[in-house]
Design a protein around this motif. Structure first.
Motif, PDB file in Angstrom:
ATOM      1  N   THR A  78       0.821  -1.210   0.000  1.00 25.45           N
ATOM      2  CA  THR A  78       0.000   0.000   0.000  1.00 25.45           C
ATOM      3  C   THR A  78       0.852   1.257   0.000  1.00 25.45           C
ATOM      4  O   THR A  78       0.473   2.266  -0.602  1.00 25.45           O
ATOM      5  CB  THR A  78      -0.938   0.026   1.223  1.00 25.45           C
ATOM      6  OG1 THR A  78      -0.181  -0.209   2.412  1.00 25.45           O
ATOM      7  CG2 THR A  78      -2.018  -1.020   1.098  1.00 25.45           C
ATOM      8  N   TRP A  79       2.012   1.221   0.648  1.00 26.04           N
ATOM      9  CA  TRP A  79       2.842   2.427   0.726  1.00 26.04           C
ATOM     10  C   TRP A  79       3.542   2.674  -0.604  1.00 26.04           C
ATOM     11  O   TRP A  79       3.694   3.818  -1.039  1.00 26.04           O
ATOM     12  CB  TRP A  79       3.840   2.283   1.877  1.00 26.04           C
ATOM     13  CG  TRP A  79       3.167   1.653   3.053  1.00 26.04           C
ATOM     14  CD1 TRP A  79       3.420   0.430   3.600  1.00 26.04           C
ATOM     15  CD2 TRP A  79       2.057   2.183   3.793  1.00 26.04           C
ATOM     16  NE1 TRP A  79       2.551   0.169   4.624  1.00 26.04           N
ATOM     17  CE2 TRP A  79       1.705   1.223   4.773  1.00 26.04           C
ATOM     18  CE3 TRP A  79       1.324   3.376   3.728  1.00 26.04           C
ATOM     19  CZ2 TRP A  79       0.659   1.418   5.664  1.00 26.04           C
ATOM     20  CZ3 TRP A  79       0.275   3.561   4.609  1.00 26.04           C
ATOM     21  CH2 TRP A  79      -0.041   2.602   5.565  1.00 26.04           C
ATOM     22  N   GLN A  80       3.949   1.605  -1.291  1.00 26.46           N
ATOM     23  CA  GLN A  80       4.496   1.734  -2.644  1.00 26.46           C
ATOM     24  C   GLN A  80       3.433   2.261  -3.594  1.00 26.46           C
ATOM     25  O   GLN A  80       3.683   3.160  -4.409  1.00 26.46           O
ATOM     26  CB  GLN A  80       5.008   0.383  -3.126  1.00 26.46           C
ATOM     27  CG  GLN A  80       5.418   0.371  -4.602  1.00 26.46           C
ATOM     28  CD  GLN A  80       5.465  -1.040  -5.186  1.00 26.46           C
ATOM     29  OE1 GLN A  80       5.239  -2.025  -4.493  1.00 26.46           O
ATOM     30  NE2 GLN A  80       5.750  -1.133  -6.468  1.00 26.46           N
ATOM     31  N   ARG A 124       3.001  -3.695   8.092  1.00 34.85           N
ATOM     32  CA  ARG A 124       3.014  -2.424   8.816  1.00 34.85           C
ATOM     33  C   ARG A 124       2.164  -2.501  10.080  1.00 34.85           C
ATOM     34  O   ARG A 124       2.536  -1.970  11.121  1.00 34.85           O
ATOM     35  CB  ARG A 124       2.493  -1.322   7.897  1.00 34.85           C
ATOM     36  CG  ARG A 124       2.387   0.047   8.560  1.00 34.85           C
ATOM     37  CD  ARG A 124       3.401   0.984   7.986  1.00 34.85           C
ATOM     38  NE  ARG A 124       3.213   2.338   8.472  1.00 34.85           N
ATOM     39  CZ  ARG A 124       3.531   3.418   7.794  1.00 34.85           C
ATOM     40  NH1 ARG A 124       4.027   3.298   6.583  1.00 34.85           N
ATOM     41  NH2 ARG A 124       3.361   4.617   8.288  1.00 34.85           N
ATOM     42  N   GLN A 156       0.773   3.988  -2.863  1.00 39.73           N
ATOM     43  CA  GLN A 156       0.443   5.378  -2.528  1.00 39.73           C
ATOM     44  C   GLN A 156       1.459   6.332  -3.152  1.00 39.73           C
ATOM     45  O   GLN A 156       1.092   7.379  -3.696  1.00 39.73           O
ATOM     46  CB  GLN A 156       0.411   5.568  -1.017  1.00 39.73           C
ATOM     47  CG  GLN A 156       0.035   6.981  -0.578  1.00 39.73           C
ATOM     48  CD  GLN A 156      -0.098   7.102   0.925  1.00 39.73           C
ATOM     49  OE1 GLN A 156      -0.617   6.210   1.595  1.00 39.73           O
ATOM     50  NE2 GLN A 156       0.369   8.210   1.475  1.00 39.73           N
ATOM     51  N   ARG A 157       2.735   5.960  -3.115  1.00 35.92           N
ATOM     52  CA  ARG A 157       3.771   6.798  -3.703  1.00 35.92           C
ATOM     53  C   ARG A 157       3.605   6.871  -5.220  1.00 35.92           C
ATOM     54  O   ARG A 157       3.752   7.944  -5.829  1.00 35.92           O
ATOM     55  CB  ARG A 157       5.155   6.228  -3.341  1.00 35.92           C
ATOM     56  CG  ARG A 157       6.331   7.018  -3.920  1.00 35.92           C
ATOM     57  CD  ARG A 157       6.333   8.442  -3.453  1.00 35.92           C
ATOM     58  NE  ARG A 157       7.487   9.169  -3.963  1.00 35.92           N
ATOM     59  CZ  ARG A 157       7.544  10.489  -4.073  1.00 35.92           C
ATOM     60  NH1 ARG A 157       6.502  11.218  -3.699  1.00 35.92           N
ATOM     61  NH2 ARG A 157       8.616  11.079  -4.526  1.00 35.92           N
ATOM     62  N   ILE A 209      -5.724   2.075  -0.480  1.00 37.90           N
ATOM     63  CA  ILE A 209      -4.768   2.315   0.595  1.00 37.90           C
ATOM     64  C   ILE A 209      -5.415   1.997   1.931  1.00 37.90           C
ATOM     65  O   ILE A 209      -6.635   1.896   2.038  1.00 37.90           O
ATOM     66  CB  ILE A 209      -4.253   3.773   0.599  1.00 37.90           C
ATOM     67  CG1 ILE A 209      -5.394   4.747   0.918  1.00 37.90           C
ATOM     68  CG2 ILE A 209      -3.589   4.129  -0.725  1.00 37.90           C
ATOM     69  CD1 ILE A 209      -4.925   6.180   1.139  1.00 37.90           C
ATOM     70  N   GLY A 211       6.573  -2.936   3.667  1.00 37.54           N
ATOM     71  CA  GLY A 211       5.939  -2.137   2.629  1.00 37.54           C
ATOM     72  C   GLY A 211       4.488  -2.517   2.395  1.00 37.54           C
ATOM     73  O   GLY A 211       3.760  -1.779   1.736  1.00 37.54           O
TER      74      GLY A 211
END
Length: 295
Positions: free
Chosen positions: A129-131, A202, A133-134, A146, A197
């Motif tokens: 989700t963080w990848q 997380r 989101q970026r 996300i 990630g």
């Protein structure tokens, strides 16, 4: 200012190479080099450190990079909107979906969307989700799912569903005899986890910090069938969304004590133009969500 040098500059910044940037842009390398040199001359600044082995941005180049991303994205949005006003909609949706949701929640939604809009091309990108989101913030995706712990700056979100993370164990594991599992007891076990990630990892890392425990991670994999197989055979315990384990009679799941709930949302860039195809997908997915779940 001609927008092409900024596109060339972005490609060099991302690839750290004039050669690779030229290949990605399908432009001759001398043309890329000349465009960047002219851009530096126009600005009166050196933007790129050049050496035989390494390309890197100067401090001034790093500052320009922030503006270049916004400028090129704004131009792309404007051109797309103008094409659609002329009836030239390309009908493509680039959406990022985490693997757990991609495997268990989204398949029927994606198939139903394709049935309703057969001319729209769906490009689904799987990742953490963080990848994702970026990638969304950088304009590489149009929409992304996300985990909305807090509303990210620069993004708009719509909540799709609220889902519980549950401790998952083999049938003969002692946890199967308990109604709920404390974080302390969970971290006393050998764990089977997603890699860093991913929201699955997380959540566990944040829980460990809160609990003051060091996770004992025996296996790391992003393959859900492998996580379930390792857990089923008793080589560790894991935690998965309830949708992943609710119909699996080979595993036992128990809630954390206290329970852990995640708000899963679909996001897009704040103020960005959504094409007709993207708006249709967003509206369709939001119709399938569960807006009445209790917070």
């Amino acid at each position: 200012m001609d927008i092409r040098p900024l596109r060339y500059f972005l490609a060099i910044a991302k690839s750290a190479s004039f050669t690779r940037a030229a290949e990605q842009l399908q432009v001759a390398q001398p043309a890329v080099s000349m465009a960047i040199k002219k851009l530096e001359t126009d600005l009166g600044l050196t933007l790129i450190h050049r050496s035989d082995r390494k390309i890197s941005l100067t401090d001034e180049g790093k500052r320009l990079l922030l503006h270049a991303e916004k400028i090129t994205q704004a131009v792309d949005d404007a051109l797309l909107e103008m094409r659609e006003l002329k009836g030239l909609n390309q009908g493509e949706v680039r959406v990022g979906i985490p693997s757990m949701l991609g495997s268990y929640y989204f398949p029927p939604i994606l198939m139903a969307f394709r049935h309703r809009y057969p001319s729209i091309n769906l490009k689904v990108i799987e990742g953490g989700t963080w990848q994702l989101q970026r990638m969304l913030e950088q304009g590489e995706l149009d929409l992304s799912v996300i985990v909305a712990e807090t509303l990210p700056e620069g993004l708009e979100t719509h909540r799709l569903l609220k889902e519980e993370m549950r401790v998952t164990v083999a049938k003969d594991h002692p946890f199967s005899q308990q109604e709920s599992i404390t974080p302390e007891a969970f971290f006393d076990e050998e764990l089977v986890m997603f890699k860093e990630g991913y929201f699955h990892r997380r959540v566990v890392d944040n829980l460990a910090k809160t609990t003051g425990k060091q996770p004992n991670i025996g296996f790391e994999t992003n393959l859900i069938p492998l996580i379930k197989s390792i857990t089923q055979q008793g080589f560790g315990v894991s935690t998965l969304l309830s949708m992943v384990v609710e119909n699996d009679d080979k595993l036992i799941s128990r809630p954390f004590n206290p329970p852990i709930w995640l708000d899963l949302s679909i996001a897009w860039r704040k103020g960005a133009y959504l094409s007709q195809a993207n708006q249709a997908f967003l509206d369709f997915v939001c119709e399938q969500g569960q807006p009445n779940n209790d917070l």
